[in-house]
Design a protein around this motif. Structure first.
Motif: not given
Length: 262
Positions: A24-27, A32-34, A54-56, A60-61
């Motif tokens: 959800g919003l946390g992910l 965005a931060l990552g 975390v795998a997701e 995404a690098g």
């Protein structure tokens, strides 16, 4: 020399801890931060959900890892702070996002449900903020704290929502944000809140199933939020682009909170 806009939003070398970060919003905010260069630590109660999230992020690098913890329990919160600091060193950005809701008429609202919502939605925010700030932010005179509130905390509530504890807790998050910003500004710590409107998620599913069409009609942009809408605000509050913003809240709701009587 003034920095470019890309430099102001750059989070390379920063570490962010995001609670309720497995979906959800946390992910969404973790992405965005990552994507802006931060190393990200996710936390929620269930290890399996965290592993998947975390795998997701890693696909995404993004440099991401996880720590399972229940942010309604003080011992778990202390352990989360300890393990995060042991594993990644300093925490530059704390996103307090873990939350819960419970629906019942106010006259019959269970006290244990009230306590469950309050313990996670506001008490947990305070305890984790206190631990991270004392151990990682205050001495360095630097830090960004982002609290997830809700437009439900801005006052009132449609009678058919029956979420008095959730609304009360989110109103408390806004006041908590302002009070903490005033106290910790001297330490170079900014504290801001995001007030999402109705964005499809596990938490909002019940409400949207019942009155989603009505909510869309009441929203000036005539649509609900999506998986991108918190990214920009989260990055603004987390980065040097927002270094002179503190004690503020911003509604991300398609204009719903601007409607008179809305």
């Amino acid at each position: 020399m003034n920095r470019t806009i890309q430099q102001l939003f750059d989070l390379a070398g920063k570490t962010a801890l995001v609670t309720g970060g497995s979906r959800g919003l946390g992910l969404q905010m973790a992405h965005a931060l990552g994507e802006a260069g931060a190393r990200v630590v996710l936390s929620s109660r269930k290890a399996a959900d965290l592993e998947e999230a975390v795998a997701e992020l890693q696909a995404a690098g993004i440099d991401a890892r996880w720590i399972a913890a229940d942010c309604s329990k003080e011992d778990d919160i202390r352990r989360l702070a300890d393990e995060t600091l042991e594993r990644v060193g300093e925490v530059d950005i704390l996103v307090n996002n873990a939350g819960a809701a419970w629906g019942a008429p106010a006259e019959d609202y269970p006290i244990d449900a009230w306590d469950k919502v309050m313990n996670l939605n506001i008490r947990g925010y305070f305890i984790l903020s206190q631990h991270i700030a004392k151990r990682s932010m205050i001495a360095r005179k630097s830090g960004r704290i982002i609290n997830i509130a809700s437009i439900a905390g801005l006052g009132g509530n449609p009678a058919d929502h029956r979420t008095i504890a959730y609304n009360t807790s989110k109103g408390a998050v806004i006041t908590f944000t302002q009070a903490l910003a005033c106290e910790w500004g001297r330490y170079g710590i900014t504290v801001n809140a995001i007030c999402p409107g109705f964005i499809p998620s596990k938490l909002t599913k019940g409400t949207l199933d019942k009155i989603g069409d009505e909510l869309v009609r009441r929203t000036p942009l005539l649509k609900l939020g999506d998986d991108e809408d918190l990214k920009g605000t989260a990055l603004l509050f987390a980065s040097d682009a927002g270094k002179h913003i503190t004690g503020q809240w911003l509604a991300i709701d398609g204009g719903m909170s601007a409607v008179a009587g809305g």
